[in-house]
Scaffold this active site. Sequence first.
Site, mmCIF file in Angstrom:
data_model
loop_
_atom_site.group_PDB
_atom_site.id
_atom_site.type_symbol
_atom_site.label_atom_id
_atom_site.label_comp_id
_atom_site.label_asym_id
_atom_site.label_seq_id
_atom_site.Cartn_x
_atom_site.Cartn_y
_atom_site.Cartn_z
ATOM 1 N N ASP A 1 36.894 -0.251 15.614
ATOM 2 C CA ASP A 1 36.145 1.193 15.315
ATOM 3 C C ASP A 1 35.066 0.801 14.339
ATOM 4 O O ASP A 1 34.650 1.742 13.774
ATOM 5 C CB ASP A 1 37.202 1.971 14.605
ATOM 6 C CG ASP A 1 36.839 3.387 14.660
ATOM 7 O OD1 ASP A 1 35.972 4.117 15.540
ATOM 8 O OD2 ASP A 1 37.225 4.116 14.055
ATOM 9 N N LYS B 1 34.633 0.927 19.737
ATOM 10 C CA LYS B 1 33.523 1.918 19.622
ATOM 11 C C LYS B 1 32.009 1.426 19.922
ATOM 12 O O LYS B 1 31.593 0.471 19.361
ATOM 13 C CB LYS B 1 33.607 2.287 18.159
ATOM 14 C CG LYS B 1 32.936 3.848 17.934
ATOM 15 C CD LYS B 1 31.860 3.626 16.594
ATOM 16 C CE LYS B 1 33.066 3.895 15.371
ATOM 17 N NZ LYS B 1 33.242 5.211 15.183
ATOM 18 N N GLY C 1 41.857 3.124 7.050
ATOM 19 C CA GLY C 1 43.400 2.534 7.556
ATOM 20 C C GLY C 1 44.011 3.682 8.491
ATOM 21 O O GLY C 1 45.373 3.336 8.611
ATOM 22 N N ALA C 2 43.127 4.512 9.144
ATOM 23 C CA ALA C 2 44.175 5.500 9.822
ATOM 24 C C ALA C 2 44.469 4.699 11.403
ATOM 25 O O ALA C 2 45.495 5.198 11.470
ATOM 26 C CB ALA C 2 43.286 6.678 10.047
ATOM 27 N N VAL D 1 33.853 -9.380 9.711
ATOM 28 C CA VAL D 1 34.320 -9.856 11.015
ATOM 29 C C VAL D 1 33.391 -10.785 11.818
ATOM 30 O O VAL D 1 33.698 -11.682 12.681
ATOM 31 C CB VAL D 1 34.463 -8.529 12.105
ATOM 32 C CG1 VAL D 1 34.572 -9.135 13.316
ATOM 33 C CG2 VAL D 1 35.963 -8.077 11.512
ATOM 34 N N ASP E 1 38.128 -5.504 7.176
ATOM 35 C CA ASP E 1 36.984 -4.636 6.930
ATOM 36 C C ASP E 1 35.904 -5.108 5.844
ATOM 37 O O ASP E 1 36.781 -5.753 5.070
ATOM 38 C CB ASP E 1 37.477 -3.232 6.583
ATOM 39 C CG ASP E 1 36.307 -2.137 6.727
ATOM 40 O OD1 ASP E 1 36.498 -1.346 7.855
ATOM 41 O OD2 ASP E 1 35.366 -1.950 6.253
HETATM 42 C C1 SAM Z 1 34.559 4.447 11.256
HETATM 43 S S1 SAM Z 1 35.127 3.308 10.080
HETATM 44 C C2 SAM Z 1 36.691 2.876 10.649
HETATM 45 C C3 SAM Z 1 37.709 3.935 10.414
HETATM 46 C C4 SAM Z 1 38.839 3.342 10.784
HETATM 47 N N1 SAM Z 1 39.043 3.042 12.532
HETATM 48 C C5 SAM Z 1 40.039 4.186 10.262
HETATM 49 O O1 SAM Z 1 40.725 4.789 11.381
HETATM 50 O O2 SAM Z 1 40.255 4.301 9.250
HETATM 51 C C6 SAM Z 1 34.284 1.973 10.485
HETATM 52 C C7 SAM Z 1 34.424 0.769 9.518
HETATM 53 O O3 SAM Z 1 33.720 -0.365 10.293
HETATM 54 C C8 SAM Z 1 33.596 -1.180 8.745
HETATM 55 N N2 SAM Z 1 32.517 -2.617 9.173
HETATM 56 C C9 SAM Z 1 31.368 -2.335 9.773
HETATM 57 N N3 SAM Z 1 30.829 -3.763 9.810
HETATM 58 C C10 SAM Z 1 31.673 -4.579 9.682
HETATM 59 C C11 SAM Z 1 31.823 -5.807 9.753
HETATM 60 N N4 SAM Z 1 30.896 -6.747 9.988
HETATM 61 N N5 SAM Z 1 33.102 -6.430 9.359
HETATM 62 C C12 SAM Z 1 34.109 -5.742 8.991
HETATM 63 N N6 SAM Z 1 34.245 -4.184 9.209
HETATM 64 C C13 SAM Z 1 33.011 -3.635 9.382
HETATM 65 C C14 SAM Z 1 32.957 -0.331 7.897
HETATM 66 O O4 SAM Z 1 33.040 -1.130 6.671
HETATM 67 C C15 SAM Z 1 33.883 0.946 8.138
HETATM 68 O O5 SAM Z 1 34.877 0.984 7.095
#
Ligand code: SAM
Length: 262
Positions: free
Chosen positions: A170, A210, A100-101, A146, A128
């Site tokens: 991200d 990203k 959640g950042a 997503v 997410d």
């Molecule tokens: C790097 S983390 C995100 C960090 C976030 N931007 C933050 O600042 O807190 C990447 C996230 O992408 C999510 N993710 C990966 N594939 C996804 C999908 N198909 N649908 C939703 N979320 C997804 C993962 O579960 C993970 O929590």
Amino acid sequence: MGAPAACVRAEEGPGARPRSLKLVCASLRRQRFHTSGSHSKGQTAAEHLWLTRHLRDPFVKAAKVESYRCRSAFKLLEVNDRHQILRPGLRVLDCGAAPGAWSQVAVRRVNAAGADPSAPVGFVLGVDLLHIFPLEGATFLSPADVTDPRTIQRVRELLPGGRADVILSDMAPNATGIRSLDHDRLISLCSSLLDVAPDVLHPGGTFLCKTWAGSQSLGLQKRLAEQFQNTRTVKPRASRKESSEVYLLATQYQRVKGPVED
Ligand SMILES: C[S@@+](CC[C@H](N)C(=O)[O-])C[C@H]1O[C@@H](n2cnc3c(N)ncnc32)[C@H](O)[C@@H]1O
């Protein structure tokens, strides 16, 4: 508190070894018992190095001080400082939002919690696969994928006017450690988001995603260039130099399909 697993996983990117990551996460949970000076039993040299680097990382420290859920907040802050993609009143869709950042940053910048009574109030919707703990000013759809059309339908229902002004991604898949495969999977996630942009993104809108650099990066950049007036690659300082992580920023969305309700 150690970095949430999702953050740790994505920081490493392709080439990271999932087995090591499990151990690293366990190490992080134990960090108060193992100071950076000690090399705990069962830790390989690589894991010890990773943990030491993590604990010394100025962005990890700053995230703690500023109460961000993850160091990645500083990536979005830097992109926003340089390119002003978030401003009060905008509607933001934050894909891959856990823990959640980025949503924290977005809530503040678009005034989604109404903290500034003199500015327009924005809206932040985070999605997410993982559960996201509540955050004032943000709406979370989790767990939700997503790439699932039902998620996109729900996103459209939740966004005021059915559209976002800014789509952030991200997102990162679980790293297999096979660089090309991880790259392909991340590009495919970005592409699926771009596929739904005509139904979700407001004309003139912004798309930030990203990627891990690789053979398909150019193809994605070309697709963005066809649909947005401006595209660029961004490598924020908080994105580790040794990581192949690079963000694609596209602004002034042009392609519209379906009715625009506002
Ligand atoms: C790097 S983390 C995100 C960090 C976030 N931007 C933050 O600042 O807190 C990447 C996230 O992408 C999510 N993710 C990966 N594939 C996804 C999908 N198909 N649908 C939703 N979320 C997804 C993962 O579960 C993970 O929590």
